[in-house]
Design a protein around this motif. Sequence first.
Motif, PDB file in Angstrom:
ATOM      1  N   PRO A   1      53.051  50.820  30.244  1.00  0.00           N
ATOM      2  CA  PRO A   1      52.192  51.803  30.719  1.00  0.00           C
ATOM      3  C   PRO A   1      52.924  53.246  31.355  1.00  0.00           C
ATOM      4  O   PRO A   1      52.111  54.290  31.644  1.00  0.00           O
ATOM      5  N   HIS A   2      54.104  52.999  31.535  1.00  0.00           N
ATOM      6  CA  HIS A   2      54.842  54.189  32.117  1.00  0.00           C
ATOM      7  C   HIS A   2      54.878  55.370  31.313  1.00  0.00           C
ATOM      8  O   HIS A   2      54.848  55.284  29.979  1.00  0.00           O
ATOM      9  N   GLY A   3      54.266  56.505  31.879  1.00  0.00           N
ATOM     10  CA  GLY A   3      54.109  57.812  31.004  1.00  0.00           C
ATOM     11  C   GLY A   3      52.716  57.717  30.267  1.00  0.00           C
ATOM     12  O   GLY A   3      52.666  58.659  29.467  1.00  0.00           O
ATOM     13  N   ALA A   4      51.980  56.895  30.450  1.00  0.00           N
ATOM     14  CA  ALA A   4      50.706  56.784  29.548  1.00  0.00           C
ATOM     15  C   ALA A   4      49.612  57.764  30.120  1.00  0.00           C
ATOM     16  O   ALA A   4      50.017  58.364  31.256  1.00  0.00           O
ATOM     17  N   SER A   5      48.974  58.314  29.356  1.00  0.00           N
ATOM     18  CA  SER A   5      48.038  59.399  29.660  1.00  0.00           C
ATOM     19  C   SER A   5      46.903  58.917  30.813  1.00  0.00           C
ATOM     20  O   SER A   5      46.354  59.463  31.569  1.00  0.00           O
ATOM     21  N   PHE A   6      46.450  57.705  30.520  1.00  0.00           N
ATOM     22  CA  PHE A   6      45.548  56.773  31.355  1.00  0.00           C
ATOM     23  C   PHE A   6      45.862  55.397  31.376  1.00  0.00           C
ATOM     24  O   PHE A   6      45.871  54.805  30.363  1.00  0.00           O
ATOM     25  N   VAL A   7      46.065  54.929  32.653  1.00  0.00           N
ATOM     26  CA  VAL A   7      46.194  53.371  32.844  1.00  0.00           C
ATOM     27  C   VAL A   7      44.821  52.712  33.353  1.00  0.00           C
ATOM     28  O   VAL A   7      44.545  52.947  34.444  1.00  0.00           O
ATOM     29  N   PRO A   8      44.250  52.098  32.376  1.00  0.00           N
ATOM     30  CA  PRO A   8      42.922  51.262  33.193  1.00  0.00           C
ATOM     31  C   PRO A   8      43.246  50.381  34.226  1.00  0.00           C
ATOM     32  O   PRO A   8      44.469  50.130  34.338  1.00  0.00           O
ATOM     33  N   PRO A   9      42.252  49.873  34.931  1.00  0.00           N
ATOM     34  CA  PRO A   9      42.698  48.816  35.991  1.00  0.00           C
ATOM     35  C   PRO A   9      43.351  47.819  35.363  1.00  0.00           C
ATOM     36  O   PRO A   9      43.136  47.311  34.452  1.00  0.00           O
ATOM     37  N   HIS A  10      44.167  47.096  36.465  1.00  0.00           N
ATOM     38  CA  HIS A  10      44.566  45.639  36.036  1.00  0.00           C
ATOM     39  C   HIS A  10      43.781  44.960  35.778  1.00  0.00           C
ATOM     40  O   HIS A  10      42.510  44.812  36.287  1.00  0.00           O
ATOM     41  N   HIS A  11      43.918  43.913  34.719  1.00  0.00           N
ATOM     42  CA  HIS A  11      43.049  42.821  34.433  1.00  0.00           C
ATOM     43  C   HIS A  11      42.363  42.080  35.524  1.00  0.00           C
ATOM     44  O   HIS A  11      41.313  41.623  35.375  1.00  0.00           O
ATOM     45  N   GLU A  12      42.819  42.013  36.797  1.00  0.00           N
ATOM     46  CA  GLU A  12      42.609  41.128  37.801  1.00  0.00           C
ATOM     47  C   GLU A  12      41.353  41.866  38.094  1.00  0.00           C
ATOM     48  O   GLU A  12      40.583  41.233  39.079  1.00  0.00           O
ATOM     49  N   ARG A  13      41.176  43.066  37.903  1.00  0.00           N
ATOM     50  CA  ARG A  13      39.995  43.862  38.440  1.00  0.00           C
ATOM     51  C   ARG A  13      38.887  43.992  37.558  1.00  0.00           C
ATOM     52  O   ARG A  13      37.803  44.419  37.972  1.00  0.00           O
ATOM     53  N   VAL A  14      39.126  43.628  36.292  1.00  0.00           N
ATOM     54  CA  VAL A  14      38.241  43.895  35.340  1.00  0.00           C
ATOM     55  C   VAL A  14      36.713  43.153  35.415  1.00  0.00           C
ATOM     56  O   VAL A  14      35.441  43.800  35.165  1.00  0.00           O
ATOM     57  N   SER A  15      36.522  41.899  35.575  1.00  0.00           N
ATOM     58  CA  SER A  15      35.657  41.229  35.876  1.00  0.00           C
ATOM     59  C   SER A  15      34.439  41.814  36.945  1.00  0.00           C
ATOM     60  O   SER A  15      33.360  42.039  36.629  1.00  0.00           O
ATOM     61  N   ALA A  16      35.047  42.144  38.075  1.00  0.00           N
ATOM     62  CA  ALA A  16      34.249  42.672  39.110  1.00  0.00           C
ATOM     63  C   ALA A  16      33.682  43.993  38.813  1.00  0.00           C
ATOM     64  O   ALA A  16      32.786  44.290  39.097  1.00  0.00           O
ATOM     65  N   ALA A  17      34.769  44.997  38.134  1.00  0.00           N
ATOM     66  CA  ALA A  17      34.149  46.251  37.711  1.00  0.00           C
ATOM     67  C   ALA A  17      33.126  46.042  36.679  1.00  0.00           C
ATOM     68  O   ALA A  17      32.235  46.903  36.749  1.00  0.00           O
ATOM     69  N   MET A  18      33.159  45.259  35.709  1.00  0.00           N
ATOM     70  CA  MET A  18      32.102  45.104  34.768  1.00  0.00           C
ATOM     71  C   MET A  18      30.632  44.408  35.776  1.00  0.00           C
ATOM     72  O   MET A  18      29.807  45.064  35.129  1.00  0.00           O
ATOM     73  N   GLU A  19      30.820  43.664  36.785  1.00  0.00           N
ATOM     74  CA  GLU A  19      29.784  43.298  37.251  1.00  0.00           C
ATOM     75  C   GLU A  19      28.952  44.428  37.952  1.00  0.00           C
ATOM     76  O   GLU A  19      27.852  44.705  37.959  1.00  0.00           O
ATOM     77  N   ASP A  20      29.826  45.373  38.451  1.00  0.00           N
ATOM     78  CA  ASP A  20      29.287  46.432  39.285  1.00  0.00           C
ATOM     79  C   ASP A  20      28.833  47.427  38.297  1.00  0.00           C
ATOM     80  O   ASP A  20      27.587  47.962  38.536  1.00  0.00           O
ATOM     81  N   LEU A  21      29.211  47.486  37.087  1.00  0.00           N
ATOM     82  CA  LEU A  21      28.506  48.304  36.138  1.00  0.00           C
ATOM     83  C   LEU A  21      27.379  47.774  35.475  1.00  0.00           C
ATOM     84  O   LEU A  21      26.425  48.680  35.432  1.00  0.00           O
ATOM     85  N   VAL A  22      27.409  46.734  35.176  1.00  0.00           N
ATOM     86  CA  VAL A  22      26.099  45.973  35.029  1.00  0.00           C
ATOM     87  C   VAL A  22      24.935  46.138  35.992  1.00  0.00           C
ATOM     88  O   VAL A  22      23.837  46.450  35.542  1.00  0.00           O
ATOM     89  N   ALA A  23      25.170  46.128  37.202  1.00  0.00           N
ATOM     90  CA  ALA A  23      24.211  46.486  38.301  1.00  0.00           C
ATOM     91  C   ALA A  23      23.689  47.764  38.201  1.00  0.00           C
ATOM     92  O   ALA A  23      22.511  48.045  38.406  1.00  0.00           O
ATOM     93  N   PHE A  24      24.574  48.554  37.776  1.00  0.00           N
ATOM     94  CA  PHE A  24      24.343  49.996  37.809  1.00  0.00           C
ATOM     95  C   PHE A  24      23.390  50.382  36.482  1.00  0.00           C
ATOM     96  O   PHE A  24      22.428  51.064  36.652  1.00  0.00           O
ATOM     97  N   VAL A  25      23.653  49.629  35.466  1.00  0.00           N
ATOM     98  CA  VAL A  25      22.995  49.593  34.150  1.00  0.00           C
ATOM     99  C   VAL A  25      21.580  49.450  34.384  1.00  0.00           C
ATOM    100  O   VAL A  25      20.534  49.724  34.096  1.00  0.00           O
ATOM    101  N   GLY A  26      21.329  48.140  35.277  1.00  0.00           N
ATOM    102  CA  GLY A  26      20.254  47.526  35.681  1.00  0.00           C
ATOM    103  C   GLY A  26      19.041  48.357  36.487  1.00  0.00           C
ATOM    104  O   GLY A  26      18.049  48.171  36.721  1.00  0.00           O
ATOM    105  N   ARG A  27      19.827  49.458  37.135  1.00  0.00           N
ATOM    106  CA  ARG A  27      18.672  50.401  38.001  1.00  0.00           C
ATOM    107  C   ARG A  27      17.793  50.973  36.986  1.00  0.00           C
ATOM    108  O   ARG A  27      17.765  51.418  36.234  1.00  0.00           O
ATOM    109  N   VAL A  28      16.606  51.374  37.881  1.00  0.00           N
ATOM    110  CA  VAL A  28      15.229  51.973  37.287  1.00  0.00           C
ATOM    111  C   VAL A  28      15.121  53.304  37.952  1.00  0.00           C
ATOM    112  O   VAL A  28      14.005  53.889  37.671  1.00  0.00           O
ATOM    113  N   ASP A  29      16.013  53.737  38.871  1.00  0.00           N
ATOM    114  CA  ASP A  29      15.574  54.991  39.539  1.00  0.00           C
ATOM    115  C   ASP A  29      16.374  56.280  39.409  1.00  0.00           C
ATOM    116  O   ASP A  29      16.428  57.309  40.058  1.00  0.00           O
TER     117      ASP A  29
END
Length: 414
Positions: A196-224
């Motif tokens: 990943p050295h020199g990459a244009s974008f490095v997404p989160p480390h895989h240890e963070r992916v599961s929690a980030a996806m749960e946060d995203l799904v919570a955002f998707v479920g909003r109706v406001d």
Amino acid sequence: MDHAAQSSATVAVAWEQREWKQSVERPASRRQQLAARGSYRAAVPAAIADLDVPVAASLQAEAEDAVREIARFDAEVTAIGRRRADSSDAGGVPAAVAPLAAVLLRTESASSSQIEGVTAGARALALAAIDAQVDPNAQLVTANVAAMQRAIDQADRISVTALLAAHRELLAGHDHAAPGELREQQVWIGGSAPSPHGASFVPPHHERVSAAMEDLVAFVGRVDLPVLIQVAVAHAQFETIHPFNDGNGRIGRTLVHAMLRHAGVTQPLTVPVSAGLLTDTDDYFDALTAYRQGVVEPIVRRFVDASFRAIDNGRHLVDDLEAVHDAWGERLPSRRGSAARRLLPHLLSQPAITIGHVEQVTGVALSAAQRAVEQLESAGVVRRIGTGRRNRIWLAPDVIDALDAFAERVGRRG
């Protein structure tokens, strides 16, 4: 989170240092090995579940106009199906709308794949759908159709599990992608180094992916939130998380259609939004970069503009296909309700057929299927391709031409 905290929140990623362990299985030059030493910076996505999305009132109004136009287009095509059902033996509205819904789903899947550099033309896709041609790109696009349909079918409850199922459909058999699983390794975008050295974008480390996806799904479920603004932010956040080893862009765009269906904006259709994005992919990728820097409006703007382009091009395609269907009906002498006439709507979405395929979709005997294809060929509806006596294939060239014209308008090439 209170409103004041929401208003001050941002979608900008933070950064953290991570240690890199060079894989001994990945060959690298001495220069690359030197460049890959030491720590690297990986993104830490912002939590967005309770985000108050800051968008100018004028852009929000345009986003709402775009949603109304998407719903209107959906209703227009449904009305076309209803008129066809009223004037034929096709049955109910869903069956009558199905061919147009299927062709729009396939064109959207092809455009979404093209954004990732996977290109397949209308002819190749039609042949792949009946297993008549082994074209790797066409197979990937066909898998994307199944993935998008799976996501839409589960739109009543969008979850991480549903997105994993769509990913499994997309990349089944591609072990490197770990189909149906969140990634367990670091990935990166851009850069030619084996790290990943020199990459244009490095997404989160895989240890963070599961929690980030749960946060995203919570955002998707909003109706406001305004629907298209919520869709654009959710898509950009998904691409920022980059939860899979491969297929992130395509699954991220299936999320768009699942959200539109969940919000009731679309019913039978998949509006070709990716075709609108494909018109200017540089702007699309720039907007994703801006989002990661904390600026939301560019990605919302891209989705607003893409929606209007998609509706305009989608209407053009539907008009072309309706004209083709009407012309076929005038040329075909067979009686109403015959197998040949019942095949006409099917040919709009699947313009490549075999005798066995006709038997399957019409339920008629072999002799009746052969007679139907002969009638279609005599009327100029289909044309036989190839000269072999076995595994004969017929194409509907008028449909292929209409689909190629759609691709030409969005800049996609097959």
